[in-house]
Design an enzyme around this catalytic site. Structure first.
Site, short mmCIF file in Angstrom:
data_model
loop_
_atom_site.label_atom_id
_atom_site.label_comp_id
_atom_site.label_asym_id
_atom_site.label_seq_id
_atom_site.Cartn_x
_atom_site.Cartn_y
_atom_site.Cartn_z
N ASP A 37 -25.62 -45.19 -41.10
CA ASP A 37 -24.91 -46.32 -40.50
C ASP A 37 -23.72 -45.85 -39.66
O ASP A 37 -23.27 -44.70 -39.77
CB ASP A 37 -24.42 -47.24 -41.63
CG ASP A 37 -24.32 -48.69 -41.22
OD1 ASP A 37 -24.35 -48.97 -40.01
OD2 ASP A 37 -24.18 -49.56 -42.12
N ASP A 60 -27.82 -57.13 -37.66
CA ASP A 60 -27.35 -57.63 -38.95
C ASP A 60 -27.66 -59.12 -39.09
O ASP A 60 -27.51 -59.68 -40.17
CB ASP A 60 -25.83 -57.45 -39.06
CG ASP A 60 -25.48 -56.12 -39.73
OD1 ASP A 60 -26.38 -55.50 -40.32
OD2 ASP A 60 -24.31 -55.73 -39.66
C1 DGJ Z 1 -23.82 -52.62 -41.74
C2 DGJ Z 1 -25.32 -52.62 -41.81
O1 DGJ Z 1 -25.87 -53.12 -40.64
C3 DGJ Z 1 -25.78 -53.41 -43.03
O2 DGJ Z 1 -27.18 -53.48 -43.06
C4 DGJ Z 1 -25.24 -52.72 -44.25
O3 DGJ Z 1 -25.82 -51.46 -44.38
C5 DGJ Z 1 -23.73 -52.62 -44.16
N1 DGJ Z 1 -23.32 -52.00 -42.94
C6 DGJ Z 1 -23.19 -51.85 -45.33
O4 DGJ Z 1 -21.85 -51.66 -45.26
#
Ligand code: DGJ
Length: 748
Positions: free
Chosen positions: A489, A558
């Protein structure tokens, strides 16, 4: 003061003077020697694929022009007779790689500041070679500036079957003193026409890859980012130009599409000239990025993907997708497991027990992998929320006393693969890492280091930080032999940029950061070639073909609301194949939008990409679990088409109340069709007939609607010819918001 002296000297030069004054004037008007540039023989350079061709012509004093990018010609040599008729009006005409300097006064692909402060570069064709390696024909064109010794190699890799051409540039400082690159684009493309319809994307967090379309007017249109990291959250470095039309068509007309392979600041400029032309320049954004190049050093630009389609946007997408699956995406030819991700189901609050039960549920619904998201690490500043702990990558044994290996083994014992989340290039100020290594943080002397999502960025230009980031990946993999997948991430953009490591060379920052990331990923791939790695960046913020060389897939957004995903997935599909597009079924009310969407609709959207679930399964009713089980097992029957089939978009959510698409196998013997109604339409308006695409008209296909007891298609279960399905009536009964239907077609 200096300025005044120069003006005096210039004035003296035009006056009839004697004595001491006369001496000064001679000095000021000193004759300079003009470096002779050899004339070259007219040379036609065709860069061809099975169906397309670029034609470049070198002539005169080494001028290199692009005369054609379009359908493959019978004899490209005929372009030896072509005259662009642009010479006197517009610099040197359709320059293949225009530079700042010479007669050229439009947007340059290259501008260089030399040690003496001058900024003119005139590249001349010297020679070229062409070589074949399997499906790829490589063309290398050597160019040179005879005054400064700068050498530029234009490299084109033509992927024959995919009709894709990759272009990049290698810039070598052939002089004896350092120079500074001010613009250093990957590629430039000169197109002739009267109307250019540009399609590109824009967006923000939770609404990535929204589609914008405009007929270009004269002068300049720029699509770019300056965000540094999360480069694609607002704009993506990919676009299409529909030629000589103001209508976007999936099936008709000439379309040129491009995508830059770069995960940082990019700039795409589209300059419509008065000579019935468009010049596209694509590359790294020169914003705050003057790049020093020592004597003898070479700068290699990222690659630019080009394709041409004579059959509308659909074919342009299919060309890029096909190249991506075979060459452009790590593991692009593989089928990836359907997974349950812990994030929206558990967030930061879980114990070993929570995870084991989620694994049990995932296994019982037929899922194939469990991914443990954020929250599993940090002891002193436990990662119980996003305000602390990032950077302290030890397992939180208070939450997970049995450790990660125990959970991973449990998943394997249940027949599931196991994945885990990291965000190794970021740090919370509230962490041991931030305290131990403040010099590793991206910062600028005397200025506040702004936080976003309570975090700072680690300076990947610094090799020590690169080692650290690699070690986080590596150490995480050592937590268990049963780790099959890493979700990598990256949750913020760069501001107030600065690097303790780079010292005075701050303008290298944005470029070296991305190269630092690629160096890390190169090491990751050398050591872990078989691990599936997801490129997550708050959702779709690092979606580009630079990262996809190392990553198997990306987290598309997201925003997991299925209705929101319609436009996000449509926009993504223009440039990126479905095998890269992670798409999860989440809970209702949706955590981002609050919308309540039927589970069937959520599955039907998620199944059009790499399927996953992102919820707490124990909250599903028995009925919902049964539907999930049904959808997952049908997906397994035809997901190879989603991953490896050819995409045909049938209906755009921007132009109709329906989104519809289909994937067809290469031999056209199987297909899967997805249809969604995005609005309420009364029964009369809602009688949409879809005409399918990409089938074999001669073949008879058995049509079966998936995951329902009663079909919305009156001919469901029957065998219908490709001819009928493509020209006649695939007329469904979809007229309510959230209605959707998926059909599997198998030739008899
Ligand atoms: C942002 C990501 O897009 C989510 O899917 C998740 O992994 C969060 N970060 C976790 O902090």
């Amino acid at each position: 003061m200096k300025k005044v002296l120069i003006l005096v000297a210039a004035a003296l030069a035009v006056l009839p003077l004697g004595g001491a004054s006369r001496k000064k004037a001679v000095k000021a008007s000193k004759e300079q020697t003009v470096v002779a540039v050899p004339t070259v023989e007219k040379t036609v350079i065709p860069i061809s694929t099975d169906n397309t061709q670029m034609v470049l012509v070198a002539f005169g004093k080494g001028i290199l022009h692009t005369y054609h990018y379009g359908a493959k010609l019978t004899d490209p040599g005929e372009y030896a007779n072509f005259n662009s008729r642009m010479g006197s009006n517009n610099g040197d005409g359709p320059m293949t790689y225009p530079t700042q300097g010479g007669k050229y006064v439009s947007e340059p692909a290259l501008s260089v500041k030399y040690a003496d402060g001058y900024r003119n570069t005139e590249l001349c064709y010297v020679s070229h070679t062409q070589s074949v390696r399997g499906n790829v024909v490589k063309t290398e064109i050597q160019m040179k500036d005879y005054v400064t010794g700068l050498q530029v190699k234009l490299v084109y890799d033509a992927y024959q079957k995919e009709d894709v051409i990759l272009a990049h540039t290698e810039i070598t400082n052939g002089g004896k003193v350092p120079v500074e690159l001010e613009n250093y684009a990957s590629s430039s493309l000169f197109l002739r026409g009267d109307k250019f319809l540009l399609t590109h994307t824009y967006g923000d967090w939770g609404a990535e890859m929204q589609v914008d379309r405009e007929v270009l007017t004269h002068n300049m249109k720029v699509v770019e980012t300056k965000r540094g990291t999360q480069a694609t959250q607002w704009n993506n470095p990919a676009f299409m130009v529909s030629m000589d039309t103001d209508c976007f068509s999936e099936t008709e007309g000439e379309v040129i599409a491009g995508a830059l392979c770069w995960s940082g600041n990019f700039r795409l400029s589209f300059e419509k000239g008065v000579s019935h032309n468009l010049n596209i320049v694509a590359g790294i954004n020169p914003y705050s990025s003057e790049y020093p190049l020592g004597a003898g050093e070479t700068f290699v630009t990222p690659e630019m993907v080009w394709t041409f389609s004579a059959e509308g946007a659909g074919r342009a997408s299919r060309n890029i997708h096909s190249w991506a699956r075979h060459y452009g995406v790590y593991g692009g030819d593989q089928i990836k497991p359907a997974l349950l991700n812990s994030w929206e189901g558990a967030y930061f609050t879980f114990t070993t027990e929570t995870l084991l039960r989620m694994i049990d549920d995932a296994a019982s619904m037929g899922l194939e992998m469990f991914v443990l998201d954020d929250g599993w690490f940090a002891m002193d500043y436990p990662r119980d929320n996003d305000r602390q702990g990032l950077g302290d990558w030890e397992v939180n044994t208070r939450k997970l006393p049995e450790g990660i290996d125990y959970v991973a083994k449990y998943a394997h014992g249940k027949g599931l693969k196991f994945g885990i989340w990291i965000e190794p290039e970021m740090v919370n100020p509230k962490s041991n890492l931030a305290q131990a290594h403040p010099d590793w943080v991206v910062r600028s002397p005397g200025r506040e280091i702004y936080q976003h999502r309570n975090q700072w960025i680690l300076d990947l230009t610094n090799p020590e930080v690169q080692d650290f980031v690699f070690s986080i990946f590596d150490n995480t993999m050592q937590l268990s032999k049963d780790i099959d997948y890493i979700k990598f991430d990256s949750n913020r953009a760069i501001n107030n940029f600065g690097s303790d490591f780079l010292g005075k060379d701050q303008s290298r920052f944005y470029v070296d950061y991305v190269q630092g990331l690629y160096k890390v990923m190169q090491r990751v791939r050398e050591k872990y070639p078989d691990t599936i790695v997801q490129c997550c960046s708050s959702g779709g913020s690092r979606v580009d073909y630079g990262s996809l060389r190392y990553f198997d897939e990306f987290w598309t957004s997201d925003d997991t609301d299925a209705m929101e995903r319609v436009k996000i997935q449509y926009g993504t599909s223009l440039f990126y194949p479905a095998c890269t597009m992670a798409s999860h079924v989440s809970a209702v009310p949706n955590h981002q939008t609050g919308n309540v969407t039927p589970l069937k609709f959520r599955f039907d959207i998620a199944c059009a990409g790499r399927l996953g679930m992102e919820l707490q399964p124990k909250n599903l009713s028995a009925e919902e679990k049964a539907l999930a089980d049904r959808c997952i097992s049908s997906y397994k029957v035809w997901r190879d088409l989603v991953f490896q089939g050819d995409l045909y978009r049938i209906s755009s959510p921007y132009e109709s109340d329906y989104y519809a698409l289909m994937y067809v196998s290469e031999d056209k013997s199987r297909a899967v069709v997805f249809t969604y109604s995005t609005n309420y339409l009364n029964r009369a308006i809602g009688t949409k007939t879809f005409r399918l695409r990409g089938l074999d008209p001669q073949k008879k296909y058995k049509v079966s609607e998936q995951n329902v007891d009663t079909s919305v298609f009156s001919a469901n279960g029957k065998s219908l010819s490709g001819s009928y399905l493509m020209n006649g009536g695939f007329n469904l009964n979809l007229f309510k918001t959230f209605q959707s239907a998926v059909f599997y077609l198998e030739a008899e």
